[in-house]
Design an enzyme around this catalytic site. Sequence first.
Site, PDB file in Angstrom:
ATOM      1  N   ASP A 106      58.810  60.283  77.611  1.00 23.58           N
ATOM      2  CA  ASP A 106      59.395  58.956  77.377  1.00 23.58           C
ATOM      3  C   ASP A 106      59.332  58.014  78.573  1.00 23.58           C
ATOM      4  O   ASP A 106      60.301  57.306  78.877  1.00 23.58           O
ATOM      5  CB  ASP A 106      60.849  59.097  76.906  1.00 23.58           C
ATOM      6  CG  ASP A 106      60.984  59.838  75.583  1.00 23.58           C
ATOM      7  OD1 ASP A 106      59.962  60.300  75.046  1.00 23.58           O
ATOM      8  OD2 ASP A 106      62.117  59.973  75.097  1.00 23.58           O
ATOM      9  N   LYS A 145      58.148  60.389  68.572  1.00 22.31           N
ATOM     10  CA  LYS A 145      59.304  61.041  67.969  1.00 22.31           C
ATOM     11  C   LYS A 145      60.358  60.020  67.559  1.00 22.31           C
ATOM     12  O   LYS A 145      60.426  58.926  68.125  1.00 22.31           O
ATOM     13  CB  LYS A 145      59.915  62.049  68.948  1.00 22.31           C
ATOM     14  CG  LYS A 145      60.392  61.458  70.273  1.00 22.31           C
ATOM     15  CD  LYS A 145      60.815  62.552  71.243  1.00 22.31           C
ATOM     16  CE  LYS A 145      61.204  62.019  72.599  1.00 22.31           C
ATOM     17  NZ  LYS A 145      62.452  61.253  72.614  1.00 22.31           N
ATOM     18  N   CYS A 153      66.522  63.105  77.279  1.00 23.81           N
ATOM     19  CA  CYS A 153      65.309  63.610  76.623  1.00 23.81           C
ATOM     20  C   CYS A 153      64.551  64.633  77.469  1.00 23.81           C
ATOM     21  O   CYS A 153      63.949  65.554  76.922  1.00 23.81           O
ATOM     22  CB  CYS A 153      64.423  62.438  76.215  1.00 23.81           C
ATOM     23  SG  CYS A 153      65.241  61.389  74.964  1.00 23.81           S
TER      24      CYS A 153
END
Length: 197
Positions: free
Chosen positions: A16, A105, A147
């Site tokens: 990310d 995602k 994350c």
Amino acid sequence: MSESTRAPRRALIVVDVQPTFCEGGELGVEGGNAVAQRIADHAREHRDRYDLVVTTQDWHVDPGEHWSAAPDFVDTWPPHGIAGSANAELHPALADLAPDVSVKKGEYQAAYSGFEGVDDAGRALADVLRDAGIGAVDVVGIAESHCVRATALDAHALGLGTRVITDLTVPVTPELGAAAREELAAAGVTLEESGAA
């Protein structure tokens, strides 16, 4: 060298690293832009260490209660990682990364872990790594406390040798980062700086 003593095939998982999570983004983390550049430098200088390079991206279309107009910053957040927006793309620092696989995602759910995402062919991250014969992973990215933590814990749970490179990630807050590192270490995830990795 016998099969049993050969080092496992290793992947770099870049979690990310998107403008949405960096300074000026919808859910910016202090130090995000700097860590994006450090990750780019590490990947360029050490690409030969990795048999596979994977990126993950929050790619939200309608993630339900994950987004809120009045977020609590625990379970609900301002809109971020908006699918198709410039801020949901990979950070410009990674322009030359050329990942082998890109995983998106969270289209319709929260999806903290990269293992909840799929590549362009619809393969889950676990399948991508298995298909490539990966036995160990280095996890880097944003945010360490969310994350990155979730992705590393899932990798470890799958039996992969899992290492978080601590200077190539940044938490939402120092306190949450410390808690994440404690949880990761307790689970058996290795924490190392890039100079030792």
